[in-house]
Design an enzyme around this catalytic site. Structure first.
Site, PDB file in Angstrom:
ATOM      1  N   GLY A   1       9.044 -76.798  37.188  1.00  0.00           N
ATOM      2  CA  GLY A   1       9.111 -78.242  37.329  1.00  0.00           C
ATOM      3  C   GLY A   1       8.566 -78.647  38.685  1.00  0.00           C
ATOM      4  O   GLY A   1       8.330 -77.788  39.549  1.00  0.00           O
TER       5      GLY A   1
ATOM      6  N   HIS B   1      17.903 -79.341  38.994  1.00  0.00           N
ATOM      7  CA  HIS B   1      17.105 -78.928  40.150  1.00  0.00           C
ATOM      8  C   HIS B   1      16.084 -80.016  40.517  1.00  0.00           C
ATOM      9  O   HIS B   1      15.978 -80.408  41.686  1.00  0.00           O
ATOM     10  CB  HIS B   1      16.393 -77.598  39.831  1.00  0.00           C
ATOM     11  CG  HIS B   1      15.500 -77.099  40.925  1.00  0.00           C
ATOM     12  ND1 HIS B   1      15.717 -75.910  41.582  1.00  0.00           N
ATOM     13  CD2 HIS B   1      14.377 -77.630  41.492  1.00  0.00           C
ATOM     14  CE1 HIS B   1      14.776 -75.738  42.502  1.00  0.00           C
ATOM     15  NE2 HIS B   1      13.934 -76.766  42.466  1.00  0.00           N
ATOM     16  N   GLU B   2      15.350 -80.494  39.516  1.00  0.00           N
ATOM     17  CA  GLU B   2      14.276 -81.470  39.793  1.00  0.00           C
ATOM     18  C   GLU B   2      14.829 -82.821  40.228  1.00  0.00           C
ATOM     19  O   GLU B   2      14.292 -83.447  41.136  1.00  0.00           O
ATOM     20  CB  GLU B   2      13.363 -81.628  38.575  1.00  0.00           C
ATOM     21  CG  GLU B   2      12.629 -80.365  38.148  1.00  0.00           C
ATOM     22  CD  GLU B   2      11.899 -79.663  39.283  1.00  0.00           C
ATOM     23  OE1 GLU B   2      11.431 -80.344  40.214  1.00  0.00           O
ATOM     24  OE2 GLU B   2      11.821 -78.425  39.243  1.00  0.00           O
TER      25      GLU B   2
ATOM     26  N   GLN C   1       7.925 -83.573  46.317  1.00  0.00           N
ATOM     27  CA  GLN C   1       7.315 -82.289  46.664  1.00  0.00           C
ATOM     28  C   GLN C   1       5.808 -82.404  46.859  1.00  0.00           C
ATOM     29  O   GLN C   1       5.198 -81.503  47.439  1.00  0.00           O
ATOM     30  CB  GLN C   1       7.588 -81.244  45.575  1.00  0.00           C
ATOM     31  CG  GLN C   1       9.047 -80.837  45.465  1.00  0.00           C
ATOM     32  CD  GLN C   1       9.207 -79.767  44.407  1.00  0.00           C
ATOM     33  OE1 GLN C   1       9.343 -80.071  43.232  1.00  0.00           O
ATOM     34  NE2 GLN C   1       9.162 -78.502  44.810  1.00  0.00           N
TER      35      GLN C   1
ATOM     36  N   HIS D   1      15.798 -83.115  43.829  1.00  0.00           N
ATOM     37  CA  HIS D   1      14.684 -83.410  44.749  1.00  0.00           C
ATOM     38  C   HIS D   1      14.527 -84.917  44.969  1.00  0.00           C
ATOM     39  O   HIS D   1      14.074 -85.349  46.030  1.00  0.00           O
ATOM     40  CB  HIS D   1      13.363 -82.870  44.185  1.00  0.00           C
ATOM     41  CG  HIS D   1      13.136 -81.405  44.441  1.00  0.00           C
ATOM     42  ND1 HIS D   1      13.079 -80.866  45.707  1.00  0.00           N
ATOM     43  CD2 HIS D   1      12.915 -80.376  43.591  1.00  0.00           C
ATOM     44  CE1 HIS D   1      12.838 -79.559  45.625  1.00  0.00           C
ATOM     45  NE2 HIS D   1      12.741 -79.228  44.342  1.00  0.00           N
TER      46      HIS D   1
ATOM     47  N   CYS E   1      11.934 -72.318  44.102  1.00  0.00           N
ATOM     48  CA  CYS E   1      11.391 -73.664  44.315  1.00  0.00           C
ATOM     49  C   CYS E   1      10.040 -73.554  44.998  1.00  0.00           C
ATOM     50  O   CYS E   1       9.899 -72.780  45.947  1.00  0.00           O
ATOM     51  CB  CYS E   1      12.363 -74.455  45.193  1.00  0.00           C
ATOM     52  SG  CYS E   1      11.842 -76.154  45.505  1.00  0.00           S
ATOM     53  N   LEU E   2       9.061 -74.317  44.515  1.00  0.00           N
ATOM     54  CA  LEU E   2       7.727 -74.266  45.127  1.00  0.00           C
ATOM     55  C   LEU E   2       7.763 -74.740  46.584  1.00  0.00           C
ATOM     56  O   LEU E   2       6.879 -74.412  47.361  1.00  0.00           O
ATOM     57  CB  LEU E   2       6.743 -75.124  44.324  1.00  0.00           C
ATOM     58  CG  LEU E   2       6.447 -74.632  42.899  1.00  0.00           C
ATOM     59  CD1 LEU E   2       5.478 -75.584  42.206  1.00  0.00           C
ATOM     60  CD2 LEU E   2       5.912 -73.210  42.900  1.00  0.00           C
TER      61      LEU E   2
HETATM   62 ZN   LIG Z   1      12.307 -77.341  43.671  1.00  0.00          ZN
END
Ligand SMILES: [Zn+2]
Length: 182
Positions: free
Chosen positions: A49, A144-145, A54, A148, A102-103
């Site tokens: 995701g 998670h998303e 991000q 953010h 996580c990216l």
């Molecule tokens: Zn993440």
């Protein structure tokens, strides 16, 4: 379409609350282009995701997709999902620990407790309303998303850091040794 630069932990935008997108703007060229670029960026970096903060855009948009993903070899598939202004309500008291990465926190993994079922209310990329129940891994990725969008990363949700692991060590010491959700 374009592959966007991903902000890494330490960039202040990851700690800001993102603004809702006015519903009348969802179908605008600008928002649609951002969504396309987020999808392309997520796929390029094998993310499960990606949230707009991000990619340096403080708007409440996230994209989710799990197909065959080398970063998450055991993850169940999730079809491409675009969420605008998502609101997540836990439907369980119970939380389950599972691995997350996580990216924006490259090359790390940690065990994170998440609710196993959530109600998801959002708008889709066509502006239409989404109101559904998500469970297990899909519920995890949604939590998670959407975190953010509120300036949170998965590290903030960990109960302790004893499982925080570099990816190379994770493959060596943890993969297959613990119950895995992702
Ligand atoms: Zn993440």
């Amino acid at each position: 379409m374009a592959i966007l630069k991903v902000a890494r932990l330490g960039h202040p935008i990851l700690r800001q609350a993102a603004a809702p997108v006015p519903v009348r703007d969802i179908r605008s060229g600008e928002v649609q282009r951002l969504i396309d670029d987020m999808i392309e960026t997520m796929r390029e970096y094998n993310g499960a995701g990606l949230a707009a903060p991000q990619v340096h855009t403080p708007l409440q948009i996230c994209v989710i997709e799990v197909a065959e993903n080398p970063r998450y070899p055991d993850a169940p598939a999730i079809p491409l999902t675009v969420l605008v202004n998502p609101v997540v309500t836990p439907l369980t008291v119970d939380m389950e620990e599972g691995w997350e990465g996580c990216l924006s926190v490259p090359d790390m993994r940690g065990m994170v407790p998440r609710y196993t079922a959530v109600r998801l209310e959002a708008h889709g990329r066509d502006g239409g309303k989404i109101d559904t129940v998500a469970k297990e891994f899909f519920a995890r990725v949604i939590q998670h998303e959407t975190d953010h969008l509120h300036g949170l990363v998965y590290l903030d949700r960990m109960r302790d850091f004893s499982t925080l692991t570099h990816l190379a060590e994770w493959s060596k010491h943890w993969l297959g040794n613990t119950e895995q959700d992702d």
